[in-house]
Enzyme design. Sequence first.
Site, short mmCIF file in Angstrom:
data_model
loop_
_atom_site.label_atom_id
_atom_site.label_comp_id
_atom_site.label_asym_id
_atom_site.label_seq_id
_atom_site.Cartn_x
_atom_site.Cartn_y
_atom_site.Cartn_z
N ASN A 89 -0.03 9.85 -23.26
CA ASN A 89 0.42 10.62 -23.82
C ASN A 89 1.76 10.83 -24.69
O ASN A 89 1.82 10.53 -25.64
CB ASN A 89 -0.05 11.67 -23.21
CG ASN A 89 -1.18 12.36 -23.72
OD1 ASN A 89 -1.99 12.20 -24.09
ND2 ASN A 89 -1.41 13.70 -22.69
N ASP A 90 2.55 10.77 -23.32
CA ASP A 90 3.95 10.34 -23.66
C ASP A 90 5.27 10.24 -23.10
O ASP A 90 4.55 10.61 -21.96
CB ASP A 90 4.53 12.09 -24.53
CG ASP A 90 3.97 13.03 -23.84
OD1 ASP A 90 3.88 13.09 -22.64
OD2 ASP A 90 3.23 14.50 -23.85
N GLN B 29 4.29 13.71 -15.29
CA GLN B 29 3.54 13.64 -14.48
C GLN B 29 4.45 13.01 -12.92
O GLN B 29 4.96 12.39 -11.89
CB GLN B 29 2.36 12.63 -14.25
CG GLN B 29 1.09 13.42 -14.62
CD GLN B 29 -0.35 12.63 -14.75
OE1 GLN B 29 -0.12 11.37 -14.45
NE2 GLN B 29 -0.98 13.21 -14.77
N LYS C 11 21.09 17.75 -30.91
CA LYS C 11 21.33 18.67 -29.34
C LYS C 11 20.06 19.28 -29.70
O LYS C 11 19.58 20.27 -31.15
CB LYS C 11 22.49 19.87 -29.25
CG LYS C 11 23.54 18.16 -28.88
CD LYS C 11 25.33 19.65 -29.08
CE LYS C 11 26.15 18.68 -28.23
NZ LYS C 11 27.24 19.85 -28.15
N ASP D 49 -8.63 16.27 -17.70
CA ASP D 49 -6.87 15.65 -18.66
C ASP D 49 -5.93 14.45 -17.70
O ASP D 49 -5.41 13.58 -17.84
CB ASP D 49 -6.06 16.68 -19.87
CG ASP D 49 -7.96 16.86 -20.78
OD1 ASP D 49 -8.08 16.18 -20.14
OD2 ASP D 49 -7.43 17.10 -21.70
#
EC number: 2.7.1.23
Length: 285
Positions: A142-143, A242, A170, A68
């Site tokens: 993804n994110d 990444q 927080k 993935d």
Amino acid sequence: MKTVAVLSKPSKPELSEIIPPLQEWLGQHGYEVIFDQQSAIYVSGIHGVERAKIAAMHPEFAIVLGGDGTLLSAARAVAPAGIPILAVNLGSLGFLTEVPLQDMYSTLERVIACNCPLDERTMLACDLIRDGQVLHSYTSLNDVVVNKSAIARLVGFDVSIDGRFVFNYKADGVIVATPTGSTAYSLAAGGPVLMPAVGAFQITPVCPHSLTHRPVVVPETATISIVVRSNGEAAFLTIDGQVGQPLKEGDEIVCRKADHAVKLLQMRQSFFKVLREKLKWGERE
């Protein structure tokens, strides 16, 4: 001559037995192969192309060999050009790379015959704004994650949607996830599972210091703003797990739907079947 790109996971020894016969098979079917630098080392006399430059060569489609993570990297490189991706699983989980190696050639035959479903996945566009200027721009399948870096200290965040303040808290971090990313880091942080076709994003706090903060699902038309407040020097921006960038207090991360989508050539398995098989969803034992 028609062209196809091959992108693969670095340092995967079994690729030496996969890529040469794949090149031969594609050649027999009338395709010239463009190899990225990670793939070219397994083919004699071939100089690989930087992954970021492959889109400009306009291959008909791309074959991604890996897990993935390899797909996430490849998607950011070729999706802006609308290049479809066939992802072959050589990794451990293979939630997105759903084509098993043993089915690669039969699936390729379907792709060449234009008999393979195309699944479009929404991407996020993200701008990092510092002192009123866009410092970096990214895309993500993804994110987008803002979290603490090396020091175990909570970071303060202000979150707004479409220019309207929503909440501050927080926490260890905050995740903005696509439907595809809902089964990744956001899932581990307690976020909901979204089917890939759902037109929405989710905002998921990571370990918030609160009894009330919960994940929020917003329409894909929304613009999400995250401003780093207290302990901002300890925060870090990560794209798809990444690509990263250290943050400063006052930095703003703005997320919205990207102008392009990832086009996945898939076997059209049931989404819930994949959840059961890969994530053991719904199992009692």
